[in-house]
Design an enzyme around this catalytic site. Structure first.
Site, mmCIF file in Angstrom:
data_model
loop_
_atom_site.group_PDB
_atom_site.id
_atom_site.type_symbol
_atom_site.label_atom_id
_atom_site.label_comp_id
_atom_site.label_asym_id
_atom_site.label_seq_id
_atom_site.Cartn_x
_atom_site.Cartn_y
_atom_site.Cartn_z
ATOM 1 C CG ASP A 98 0.620 -0.204 2.103
ATOM 2 O OD1 ASP A 98 1.622 -0.680 1.294
ATOM 3 O OD2 ASP A 98 -0.371 -0.240 1.906
ATOM 4 C CG ASP A 100 -0.402 -0.071 -3.212
ATOM 5 O OD1 ASP A 100 -0.069 -0.161 -4.457
ATOM 6 O OD2 ASP A 100 -1.058 -1.159 -2.991
ATOM 7 C CG ASP A 279 -3.064 3.450 1.811
ATOM 8 O OD1 ASP A 279 -3.736 4.351 1.931
ATOM 9 O OD2 ASP A 279 -3.369 2.308 1.818
#
Lengths: 376, 349
Positions: A98, A100, A279
């Site tokens: 992820d 982000d 992440d």
């Protein structure tokens, strides 16, 4: 969000879902699904532990229930709809990264998205270039928010537990580096190359400053006294040359060891610049839910867009993830802002504005505006 | 060409199929040996006990008694399966891997290659695909085994010659670990209960000696901070929950004691917590150890550092050192709420 805005948003989502195409994950029947609905009470509650037996069932559900957010599990379960994890019986999980922007920087939306795209490229290079994953197994999804999700699907990694996944996430994030191995003889690829360049850059910066401040900087590192900082700075040119060369092992001892292993400081920043900052917990959690590609992100109204590596180059979320059009809508904006959408830049004042629907949905979804009626 | 393995070889590597064939060809039956309370069953228990004590002394193994060696291996596995306790299984697998590795060091190259290939490593291979490597390395703790520290080129991890033995040992360990627990009938387990109970109580005693009573006052500040956050009802990140649980597990707290800590949270969910705790403490397969200080730092969990922290690089060492110190100082300070810091830094909960 007030009732009228809710109603407006839900209508727009409904409209989209009538004709939307979804990208279903493999093994639909082994996934757990979770949804957050348009709840006028303002409460955010997820309905999860839902199972579907076919793609058709998922589509019908999406069209009739019109959720504000839609997720499926990264995991495969024997009984995905069971209400507790042990009853579900975990069978494996996709490998997820992820990226982000929230974890990387703060700034204007379009700037953040550009930055996170860079991280995505770095990650993809590591996965396919260095670690040997094949393109076919790697899919990219724009999250609909501030980043990208990378799904890696292959039989070998599917069975991995959190510890195996941690090896990989540590690798891409640059965690657990041992300088001795990075500076080993003959090592010049992957992290070794990145590490050498980070250290060189750091040393170059030290050499550019005057001797006094360099000694002060090195002397402030824990365990380094002023005298050893002095001789370290004086031989920095030689040390730097050794770090760049791969002909011999660089002995990581004494002051050099303390400098390279310091907590925080400029070197860590340079290593992080070269890492792909994903992440971490998302990758190590083998039971996470992830946004369903093809659904809308309820906090932006943008489409969660599946992408190929080639698509990524020209992908502009503010154009390509926008599913609503340009018919004018009246909104009541909570604060002034400037925002590019569908290729136009909008500078809006606080209060009542007429804006294209695409922007209206975005601002309402973000909670920055209220719906104030259609424009005739 | 298959290599010729004699009885002694099979005693060295009892996990080979050939070893099992040897025993069954000799007409021994597991059931009847148990029923007869044959001494070899007790040998199996001793094997487990050695494993638990990390007693890796293999010089006096009598390979000429091949059938007995192999049978004691089999009984050790049956006993450990009846016990079905993650830590113990883990130790037996380590023991067996160490034992086989001890013999492999001086083994005839052909035979060594054979065993190596049986456990799934291509003899003489210089590179292993990343995906395969990652399946192998998590149990190897040295930093040189971390993927990030390896020499990797286009998806292949380079393996140095001197690393082979360690890798083979790990492969044997994980292979045995995958096989356990065996499915053993309740009838058999109840016949063996006096032995399993003996093993279990011996293990408890050893733990008590090692860590003694749990002394919350000696917990490192990072762990105390997490407990405090839990008590305050703060929604702690997964990394924090994981670190604390693994820490408490390793210092010898059982699942109920660990869950007891989490019950301090106002919104405590028994089932979810039990599940997580059991998973982290090894029910799910791997037994996790708490992260070292460096990792705690990257998680943002290294808070309220005190003077002890400077001496250690792992929260577990902090606990051992401080506990010893506390014992040395007059009477140990009883663990009270006062030991827990007042507030956890909100940026680093």
């Amino acid at each position: 969000m007030d009732a009228a805005t809710f109603e407006y948003m839900k209508k727009r989502f409904e409209e989209y879902y009538m004709t939307a195409t979804f990208m279903m994950p493999p093994a639909v029947e082994q996934r757990e699904w979770g949804f957050i609905f348009f709840d006028p009470s303002g409460e955010v509650r997820m309905k999860r532990h839902i199972g579907f037996s076919s793609k058709n069932e998922v589509e019908t559900y999406m069209r009739s229930m019109v959720p504000r957010h839609a997720y499926h599990s990264t995991a495969y379960y024997k009984l995905p709809s069971a209400s507790t994890m042990p009853e579900k019986v975990w069978l494996g999980a996709d490998l997820i990264f992820d990226l982000d922007a929230d974890h990387i920087m703060r700034g204007a939306y379009d700037v953040m998205l550009e930055r996170v795209k860079e991280e995505t490229y770095k990650l993809l290079d590591m996965l396919t270039g260095e670690l040997g994953f094949i393109d076919r197994d790697v899919s990219i999804v724009f999250s609909g928010g501030r980043g990208y999700h990378i799904h890696v699907r292959n039989l070998e990694t599917r069975q991995w537990g959190s510890t195996e996944r941690r090896e990989l996430v540590d690798y891409v994030c640059g965690i657990g580096i041992d300088p001795e191995f990075m500076l080993g003889k003959g090592r010049d690829s992957g992290w070794s190359a990145r590490y050498r360049s980070a250290v060189s850059e750091y040393f170059d910066e030290l050499m550019k400053t005057d001797r006094e401040s360099a000694v002060k900087a090195v002397g402030s590192i824990r365990g380094v006294g002023d005298p050893s900082a002095g001789s370290f700075v004086d031989s920095l040119k030689e040390t730097s040359r050794k770090v760049k060369s791969t002909k011999k092992d660089v002995p990581v001892t004494g002051t050099l060891k303390k400098v390279l292993e310091q907590d925080g400081g400029p070197l860590i920043d340079k290593i992080r610049e070269r890492a792909a900052l994903t992440d971490e917990p998302v990758t190590t959690d083998i039971k996470r839910l992830i946004r369903m590609p093809g659904s809308l992100h309820g906090g932006s109204g943008f489409r969660v867009v599946p992408l190929t590596v080639r698509d990524l180059d020209n992908f502009d979320p503010l154009v390509d993830a926008v599913v609503f059009g340009e018919s004018p809508v009246r909104i009541d904006l909570a604060f002034s802002l400037t925002m590019p959408v569908l290729g136009n830049k909008y500078s809006l004042e606080k209060g009542i504005n007429n804006v294209p629907e695409a922007l209206a949905v975005f601002l309402c979804a973000r909670g920055a505006a209220r719906y104030a009626g259609s424009v005739r | 060409m298959p290599v010729e393995l004699d009885k002694k070889d099979l005693a060295k590597y009892p996990f080979l199929k050939e070893a099992q064939h040897l025993v069954s060809a000799s007409g021994y039956s597991i059931d009847s040996l148990i029923n007869k309370k044959h001494f070899i069953v007790k040998k199996g228990a001793e094997r487990v006990e050695k494993a638990i004590k990390f007693d890796y002394f293999f010089d006096d193994i009598r390979l000429e008694m091949a059938e007995w060696e192999i049978l004691s291996y089999a009984f050790a596995r049956i006993l450990i399966s009846c016990l079905n306790e993650r830590n113990l299984t883990d130790r037996l697998c380590r023991y067996e891997a160490e034992r086989a590795s001890y013999f492999l060091q001086t083994e005839d190259p052909e035979k060594k290659d054979y065993v190596t290939s049986i456990v799934g490593i291509n003899p003489g291979i210089e590179e292993i695909p990343v995906v395969e490597y990652v399946g192998l390395c998590p149990a190897l703790h040295d930093s040189k085994w971390r993927l990030i520290n390896r020499d990797i080129n286009s998806g292949l991890v380079r393996i140095e010659k001197n690393e082979y033995d360690e890798l083979i040992k790990e492969k044997i360990r994980s292979m045995l670990d995958d096989q356990l627990p065996l499915r053993v009938g309740e009838g058999i387990c109840s016949l063996l209960s006096s032995l399993t109970e003996g093993i279990s109580s011996g293990y408890q005693e050893m733990l008590m000696e090692q860590f003694g009573e749990v002394d919350e006052g000696s917990f490192p500040p990072c762990m105390k901070a997490i407990i405090n956050a839990v008590t305050d009802g703060t929604n702690i990140p997964h990394t924090a929950r994981f670190s604390l649980t693994a820490f408490m597990h390793i210092i010898g707290m059982d699942v109920h004691q660990i869950v007891g800590i989490y019950t301090r949270a106002p919104d405590f969910d028994v089932e979810k917590t039990m599940y997580q705790v059991e998973h982290i403490s090894g029910r799910g397969g791997t037994e996790y150890t708490p992260p070292a200080c460096a990792t705690m730092k990257t998680y943002g969990l290294c808070v309220n550092r005190d003077s002890y922290c400077k001496k250690i690089s792992h929260p577990l060492s902090y606990y051992k050192i401080k506990k010893k110190m506390m014992k040395g100082d007059e009477a140990p300070v009883p663990s009270t709420k006062k030991d827990i810091p007042d507030k956890v830094d909100e940026k680093n909960p």
